[in-house]
Design a protein around this motif. Structure first.
Motif, PDB file in Angstrom:
ATOM      1  N   GLN A  20      -8.258  23.324 -16.888  1.00 39.60           N
ATOM      2  CA  GLN A  20      -9.594  23.335 -17.105  1.00 39.60           C
ATOM      3  C   GLN A  20     -10.171  22.146 -18.036  1.00 39.60           C
ATOM      4  OE1 GLN A  20     -11.611  26.366 -19.737  1.00 39.60           O
ATOM      5  NE2 GLN A  20      -9.654  27.570 -19.858  1.00 39.60           N
ATOM      6  N   VAL A  21     -11.203  21.721 -17.951  1.00 37.31           N
ATOM      7  CA  VAL A  21     -11.843  20.582 -18.643  1.00 37.31           C
ATOM      8  C   VAL A  21     -12.988  21.005 -19.460  1.00 37.31           C
ATOM      9  CG1 VAL A  21     -12.736  18.219 -18.840  1.00 37.31           C
ATOM     10  CG2 VAL A  21     -10.812  18.657 -17.626  1.00 37.31           C
ATOM     11  N   LEU A  22     -13.199  20.702 -20.766  1.00 37.92           N
ATOM     12  CA  LEU A  22     -14.284  20.931 -21.630  1.00 37.92           C
ATOM     13  C   LEU A  22     -15.021  19.558 -22.019  1.00 37.92           C
ATOM     14  CD1 LEU A  22     -15.347  23.750 -22.884  1.00 37.92           C
ATOM     15  CD2 LEU A  22     -14.453  22.967 -25.208  1.00 37.92           C
ATOM     16  N   LEU A  23     -16.044  19.565 -21.596  1.00 38.88           N
ATOM     17  CA  LEU A  23     -16.750  18.130 -21.964  1.00 38.88           C
ATOM     18  C   LEU A  23     -17.713  18.377 -23.010  1.00 38.88           C
ATOM     19  CD1 LEU A  23     -17.354  15.079 -21.252  1.00 38.88           C
ATOM     20  CD2 LEU A  23     -18.759  15.747 -19.524  1.00 38.88           C
ATOM     21  N   LEU A  24     -17.626  17.682 -24.242  1.00 42.82           N
ATOM     22  CA  LEU A  24     -18.315  17.716 -25.347  1.00 42.82           C
ATOM     23  C   LEU A  24     -19.381  16.623 -25.474  1.00 42.82           C
ATOM     24  CD1 LEU A  24     -16.110  19.244 -28.028  1.00 42.82           C
ATOM     25  CD2 LEU A  24     -17.262  20.440 -26.672  1.00 42.82           C
ATOM     26  N   ASP A  25     -20.674  16.847 -25.946  1.00 43.65           N
ATOM     27  CA  ASP A  25     -21.579  15.872 -26.453  1.00 43.65           C
ATOM     28  C   ASP A  25     -22.270  16.517 -27.617  1.00 43.65           C
ATOM     29  OD1 ASP A  25     -23.059  13.542 -26.302  1.00 43.65           O
ATOM     30  OD2 ASP A  25     -24.387  14.462 -24.962  1.00 43.65           O
ATOM     31  N   SER A  26     -22.155  15.733 -28.595  1.00 41.42           N
ATOM     32  CA  SER A  26     -23.222  16.114 -29.963  1.00 41.42           C
ATOM     33  C   SER A  26     -22.795  17.252 -30.308  1.00 41.42           C
ATOM     34  CB  SER A  26     -24.634  15.646 -29.675  1.00 41.42           C
ATOM     35  OG  SER A  26     -24.800  14.551 -29.291  1.00 41.42           O
ATOM     36  N   GLY A  27     -21.564  17.745 -30.163  1.00 40.16           N
ATOM     37  CA  GLY A  27     -21.251  19.108 -30.833  1.00 40.16           C
ATOM     38  C   GLY A  27     -21.450  20.132 -29.776  1.00 40.16           C
ATOM     39  N   ARG A  28     -21.837  20.286 -28.586  1.00 41.42           N
ATOM     40  CA  ARG A  28     -22.038  21.268 -27.525  1.00 41.42           C
ATOM     41  C   ARG A  28     -21.075  20.886 -26.279  1.00 41.42           C
ATOM     42  NH1 ARG A  28     -26.746  24.069 -28.920  1.00 41.42           N
ATOM     43  NH2 ARG A  28     -28.355  23.024 -30.522  1.00 41.42           N
ATOM     44  N   VAL A  29     -21.109  22.061 -25.756  1.00 44.48           N
ATOM     45  CA  VAL A  29     -20.128  21.980 -24.511  1.00 44.48           C
ATOM     46  C   VAL A  29     -21.326  21.639 -23.244  1.00 44.48           C
ATOM     47  CG1 VAL A  29     -18.625  23.168 -22.851  1.00 44.48           C
ATOM     48  CG2 VAL A  29     -18.625  23.614 -25.271  1.00 44.48           C
ATOM     49  N   VAL A  30     -21.291  20.772 -22.707  1.00 46.66           N
ATOM     50  CA  VAL A  30     -22.235  20.268 -21.582  1.00 46.66           C
ATOM     51  C   VAL A  30     -21.428  20.557 -20.220  1.00 46.66           C
ATOM     52  CG1 VAL A  30     -23.555  18.831 -22.894  1.00 46.66           C
ATOM     53  CG2 VAL A  30     -21.438  17.893 -21.718  1.00 46.66           C
ATOM     54  N   GLU A  31     -20.261  20.612 -19.937  1.00 41.49           N
ATOM     55  CA  GLU A  31     -19.508  20.724 -18.979  1.00 41.49           C
ATOM     56  C   GLU A  31     -18.266  21.558 -19.159  1.00 41.49           C
ATOM     57  OE1 GLU A  31     -20.466  19.901 -15.783  1.00 41.49           O
ATOM     58  OE2 GLU A  31     -21.950  18.262 -15.757  1.00 41.49           O
ATOM     59  N   GLN A  32     -17.927  22.631 -18.361  1.00 43.28           N
ATOM     60  CA  GLN A  32     -16.726  23.444 -18.320  1.00 43.28           C
ATOM     61  C   GLN A  32     -16.325  23.839 -17.299  1.00 43.28           C
ATOM     62  OE1 GLN A  32     -17.426  26.400 -21.266  1.00 43.28           O
ATOM     63  NE2 GLN A  32     -15.340  27.084 -21.683  1.00 43.28           N
ATOM     64  N   GLY A  33     -15.134  23.783 -16.703  1.00 44.56           N
ATOM     65  CA  GLY A  33     -14.407  24.414 -15.720  1.00 44.56           C
ATOM     66  C   GLY A  33     -13.503  23.512 -15.229  1.00 44.56           C
ATOM     67  N   SER A  34     -12.930  23.606 -13.825  1.00 45.50           N
ATOM     68  CA  SER A  34     -11.764  22.901 -13.419  1.00 45.50           C
ATOM     69  C   SER A  34     -12.234  21.581 -13.367  1.00 45.50           C
ATOM     70  CB  SER A  34     -11.559  23.235 -11.954  1.00 45.50           C
ATOM     71  OG  SER A  34     -12.435  22.733 -10.985  1.00 45.50           O
ATOM     72  N   PRO A  35     -11.086  20.607 -13.586  1.00 48.28           N
ATOM     73  CA  PRO A  35     -11.286  19.088 -13.450  1.00 48.28           C
ATOM     74  C   PRO A  35     -12.026  18.689 -12.562  1.00 48.28           C
ATOM     75  CG  PRO A  35      -8.976  19.788 -13.471  1.00 48.28           C
ATOM     76  CD  PRO A  35      -9.669  21.028 -13.618  1.00 48.28           C
ATOM     77  N   GLN A  36     -11.544  19.400 -11.170  1.00 50.09           N
ATOM     78  CA  GLN A  36     -12.369  18.687 -10.006  1.00 50.09           C
ATOM     79  C   GLN A  36     -14.006  19.051 -10.140  1.00 50.09           C
ATOM     80  OE1 GLN A  36      -9.669  20.745 -10.084  1.00 50.09           O
ATOM     81  NE2 GLN A  36      -8.148  19.280  -9.323  1.00 50.09           N
ATOM     82  N   LYS A  37     -14.191  20.292 -10.574  1.00 47.25           N
ATOM     83  CA  LYS A  37     -15.757  20.586 -10.677  1.00 47.25           C
ATOM     84  C   LYS A  37     -16.317  19.718 -12.041  1.00 47.25           C
ATOM     85  CE  LYS A  37     -19.481  22.775 -10.681  1.00 47.25           C
ATOM     86  NZ  LYS A  37     -20.294  22.055 -11.644  1.00 47.25           N
ATOM     87  N   VAL A  38     -15.787  19.472 -13.091  1.00 51.44           N
ATOM     88  CA  VAL A  38     -16.369  18.791 -13.934  1.00 51.44           C
ATOM     89  C   VAL A  38     -16.743  17.235 -13.547  1.00 51.44           C
ATOM     90  CG1 VAL A  38     -16.108  18.204 -16.424  1.00 51.44           C
ATOM     91  CG2 VAL A  38     -15.608  20.455 -15.799  1.00 51.44           C
ATOM     92  N   PHE A  39     -15.374  16.712 -13.186  1.00 48.30           N
ATOM     93  CA  PHE A  39     -15.596  15.399 -12.860  1.00 48.30           C
ATOM     94  C   PHE A  39     -15.979  14.812 -11.342  1.00 48.30           C
ATOM     95  CE2 PHE A  39     -11.580  15.189 -15.899  1.00 48.30           C
ATOM     96  CZ  PHE A  39     -12.466  14.754 -16.891  1.00 48.30           C
ATOM     97  N   THR A  40     -16.116  15.681 -10.536  1.00 49.72           N
ATOM     98  CA  THR A  40     -16.453  15.407  -9.047  1.00 49.72           C
ATOM     99  C   THR A  40     -17.728  16.146  -8.656  1.00 49.72           C
ATOM    100  OG1 THR A  40     -15.151  17.073  -7.910  1.00 49.72           O
ATOM    101  CG2 THR A  40     -14.183  14.858  -8.479  1.00 49.72           C
ATOM    102  N   ASP A  41     -18.150  17.338  -9.397  1.00 51.57           N
ATOM    103  CA  ASP A  41     -19.467  17.845  -8.922  1.00 51.57           C
ATOM    104  C   ASP A  41     -20.077  18.247 -10.421  1.00 51.57           C
ATOM    105  OD1 ASP A  41     -21.110  19.189  -7.360  1.00 51.57           O
ATOM    106  OD2 ASP A  41     -20.144  20.822  -7.272  1.00 51.57           O
ATOM    107  N   PRO A  42     -20.274  17.315 -11.110  1.00 49.77           N
ATOM    108  CA  PRO A  42     -21.038  17.831 -12.521  1.00 49.77           C
ATOM    109  C   PRO A  42     -22.211  18.281 -12.444  1.00 49.77           C
ATOM    110  CG  PRO A  42     -20.824  15.468 -12.427  1.00 49.77           C
ATOM    111  CD  PRO A  42     -20.060  15.998 -11.205  1.00 49.77           C
ATOM    112  N   ASP A  43     -22.835  18.892 -13.662  1.00 49.17           N
ATOM    113  CA  ASP A  43     -24.086  19.281 -13.350  1.00 49.17           C
ATOM    114  C   ASP A  43     -25.374  18.455 -14.548  1.00 49.17           C
ATOM    115  OD1 ASP A  43     -23.803  21.699 -11.945  1.00 49.17           O
ATOM    116  OD2 ASP A  43     -22.885  22.734 -13.776  1.00 49.17           O
ATOM    117  N   THR A  44     -24.436  17.507 -15.185  1.00 51.98           N
ATOM    118  CA  THR A  44     -25.193  17.096 -16.116  1.00 51.98           C
ATOM    119  C   THR A  44     -25.066  15.309 -16.024  1.00 51.98           C
ATOM    120  OG1 THR A  44     -23.347  16.792 -17.796  1.00 51.98           O
ATOM    121  CG2 THR A  44     -24.980  18.727 -18.022  1.00 51.98           C
ATOM    122  N   ALA A  45     -25.811  14.640 -16.608  1.00 52.97           N
ATOM    123  CA  ALA A  45     -25.568  13.130 -16.408  1.00 52.97           C
ATOM    124  C   ALA A  45     -24.375  12.525 -17.224  1.00 52.97           C
ATOM    125  CB  ALA A  45     -26.974  12.527 -17.211  1.00 52.97           C
ATOM    126  N   LEU A  46     -24.059  13.068 -18.216  1.00 57.93           N
ATOM    127  CA  LEU A  46     -22.845  12.830 -18.990  1.00 57.93           C
ATOM    128  C   LEU A  46     -21.557  13.045 -17.994  1.00 57.93           C
ATOM    129  CD1 LEU A  46     -21.733  11.452 -21.394  1.00 57.93           C
ATOM    130  CD2 LEU A  46     -21.307  13.906 -22.382  1.00 57.93           C
TER     131      LEU A  46
END
Length: 241
Positions: A206-232
């Motif tokens: 799993q991958v945790l993507l942080l921005d300004s001290g908050r979790v903005v993406e969280q899940g499998s690497p495939q989900k975070v990097f190929t089907d993200p929910d955020t602009a970052l």
């Protein structure tokens, strides 16, 4: 194995972590990534209280880390290996002596500590460099000593704080290959802070993507990097192309 809930930390009145939560199962690998200054290393260092969180809970196995007194924390850290960004080796000691230090500090006999250190150095490919001092080794070799030192006590949990950040670009791949090998061997729960997106896609559960001290993406690497929910997340996904 590891559960972090609602972690907060401020430095000088500035919020560095703002409600960070995640969980890692036994034998899983979590990669934490995000822009510089997003709180990655602070989150990692809070786990073993190299940085004291302002609030939140940190559970490592059966240990509530934030409730431990100083003596209990020393014992708890024996179960947690930490790989630093800048090696943190003692210059006057050899690779073998640096690796044995954690065992000697906890009272293991010198002969046994050096034997276990030799095994750890062999595991990271440094069996022919045990007698060398840090000044006689490349940055990649010094980082391998740091990894051996973290492994020597057979920890339940391994924490990696951007282990390639201080290396020349030509040495980065060497350390990433070693990290891949250790992940493939299995058994260790690992939390890795890194900017290496392709590496994360390959090794992370799993991958945790942080921005300004908050979790903005969280899940499998495939989900975070190929089907993200955020602009970052979309920006990070583009690094794979």
């Amino acid at each position: 194995m590891l559960r972090v809930e609602n972690l907060h930390k401020k430095f000088g009145g500035k919020a560095v972590l703002n409600g960070v939560s995640f969980a890692v199962g036994q034998g899983e690998t979590l990669v934490i990534t995000g822009p510089s200054g997003s709180g990655k290393s602070t989150a990692l260092r809070c786990i073993n209280r190299l940085v004291e969180p302002d609030s939140g809970t940190i559970q490592v196995g059966d240990l509530s880390m934030c409730e431990l007194d100083e003596d209990e924390l020393v014992l708890a850290r024996r179960r947690i290996g930490f790989v630093f960004q800048r090696f943190n080796l003692i210059r006057r000691l050899t690779a073998l002596e640096n690796t044995a230090l954690p065992l000697i500090a906890r009272g293991v006999g010198k002969h046994e500590a050096l034997a276990k250190a030799a095994e750890a150095l062999d595991r990271v490919g440094l069996s022919n460099h045990m007698g060398k001092h840090p000044s006689e080794m490349s940055g990649g070799q010094q980082q391998r000593v740091g990894i051996a030192r973290a492994l020597v006590g057979d920890p339940d949990l391994m924490l990696w704080d951007e282990p390639t950040a201080s290396l020349d670009p030509i040495l980065v791949g060497d350390i990433l290959d070693l990290m891949r090998q250790l992940v493939r061997e299995g058994g260790k729960t690992m939390v890795m802070v890194t900017h290496e997106v392709r590496f994360a896609l390959e090794v992370a559960d799993q991958v945790l993507l942080l921005d300004s001290g908050r979790v903005v993406e969280q899940g499998s690497p495939q989900k975070v990097f190929t089907d993200p929910d955020t602009a970052l997340g979309k920006l990070y996904g583009r690094l794979l192309h």
